[in-house]
Design an enzyme around this catalytic site. Sequence first.
Site, short mmCIF file in Angstrom:
data_model
loop_
_atom_site.label_atom_id
_atom_site.label_comp_id
_atom_site.label_asym_id
_atom_site.label_seq_id
_atom_site.Cartn_x
_atom_site.Cartn_y
_atom_site.Cartn_z
CG ASP A 87 -6.52 -15.79 -19.14
OD1 ASP A 87 -6.60 -16.55 -18.15
OD2 ASP A 87 -6.00 -16.15 -20.21
CE1 TYR B 248 0.25 -19.21 -24.31
CE2 TYR B 248 -1.90 -19.15 -25.35
CZ TYR B 248 -0.68 -19.77 -25.14
OH TYR B 248 -0.41 -20.96 -25.76
CE LYS C 203 -2.39 -23.60 -19.65
NZ LYS C 203 -3.32 -23.40 -20.75
NE ARG D 173 -23.39 -25.29 -34.67
CZ ARG D 173 -24.45 -25.48 -35.44
NH1 ARG D 173 -24.65 -26.66 -36.02
NH2 ARG D 173 -25.32 -24.52 -35.67
#
Length: 436
Positions: free
Chosen positions: A226, A139, A251, A86
């Site tokens: 971003d 977005y 992407k 984790r």
Amino acid sequence: MTDPADPITPRRKPKPEVTTIGGRALKPSTLMMRHGYDPVLSEGSLKPPIFLTSTFVFESAEAGKRHFEGITGKREGGAEGLVYSRFNGPNQEILEDRLGVWDGAEDALVFSSGMTAICVLMMAYCRAGDVIVHSGPLYAASEGFVAKVLGKFGVRYVDFPAGATREELDAVLARAKDMASETGGKVAMVYLESPGNPTNALVDIEAVRDARDAALDPGSTPIAIDNTFLGPLWQSPLRHGADIVVYSLTKYAGGHSDLVAGSVSGAKKWMDPVRSLRNTMGGICDPNTAWMLLRSLETLEIRMQRATENAIRVCDFLDAHPKVEGVGFLGLLKDPRQKDIYQRHCTGPGSTFSLFIRGGEAESFRFLDTLKVAKLAVSLGGTETLASHPAAMTHLSVAPERRAQLGITDNLVRISIGIEDADDLIADFDQALAAV
């Protein structure tokens, strides 16, 4: 295999990391084949193995204590080894090292998706009473998280259009400071998306930095951006004033439409709070996804170059087509303000753009339904060409009046050009437009 107990065949030691040759720094495209990994540590395997394990063995109880002192913040410096999946893992750490190379970042963190990266980043810096300043458009899920989720916990926001001038930015930050003072909070973050999704609108990062530095403490209010549409090849925001860079690695970094992941990168001081929250909440990407991203980063440069070359040819064709109202492509900018930002911040136009078809939703749907080579699907940055209708798909959750304000119209089709043959793509768009 070397026997560590045999004095005749001593264990080989890792070789020093090579980042320069003859005083010349190696380029990111070269470092993607080697940086952060030594085959000696994995039985000579040329490529890193996939480490499918939930936990790691400590060399001693004292070492285990020291690791957890770093993870929990009782000791500066963080973990000094592998602890639990984790927190970290070999594949993820190699990936983070290589991601940092592209943007010249001191540190990087990987996540299970781009939105996980964004959400954990914002939560690491915001508390009740704080204000986030962000550009628009974002977005839809990013904007929704700020307005609908953080809003439930007492975090407010002020937004500004992507192309805002220094004067407009000064006014926005002054308003944000006033809002924060009303609730005893602070301006926690300036969050940008440039180019904006789906319009390709650019934000003047340098102007944002100057406005932030004049109005706020640059040491406590980071500028995050971003950079998914152009990065890491065509835009390097850390060099223009941003503190933190965010990616949907799904992407271009992944580039094959076969994985979902995200990342944030920047100076260690900005990453430490994010790492701490990721350690608590989870959200680190899994070893297999990290391994696939390591594979993808090796070809990132040539994929993005080919896709951009294709996009330039396709957009030249579309821009002259009588059934096209406009093309929102960075290589065809006409607005002086946007063109100035592009020339200062970007080294290439990328391969994702907005296509405005004469008509509305019906004409756009007809175009999309007639495509033969391009695929009708959301997302972008893959090897294949994708086309979608933001107003009816990715940004459907955005209120109609907000979509209109942001320029997300019913005749806007978002296109991400892949690495197919450019002439085939032009033929496909030509026949699809003929059906409109």
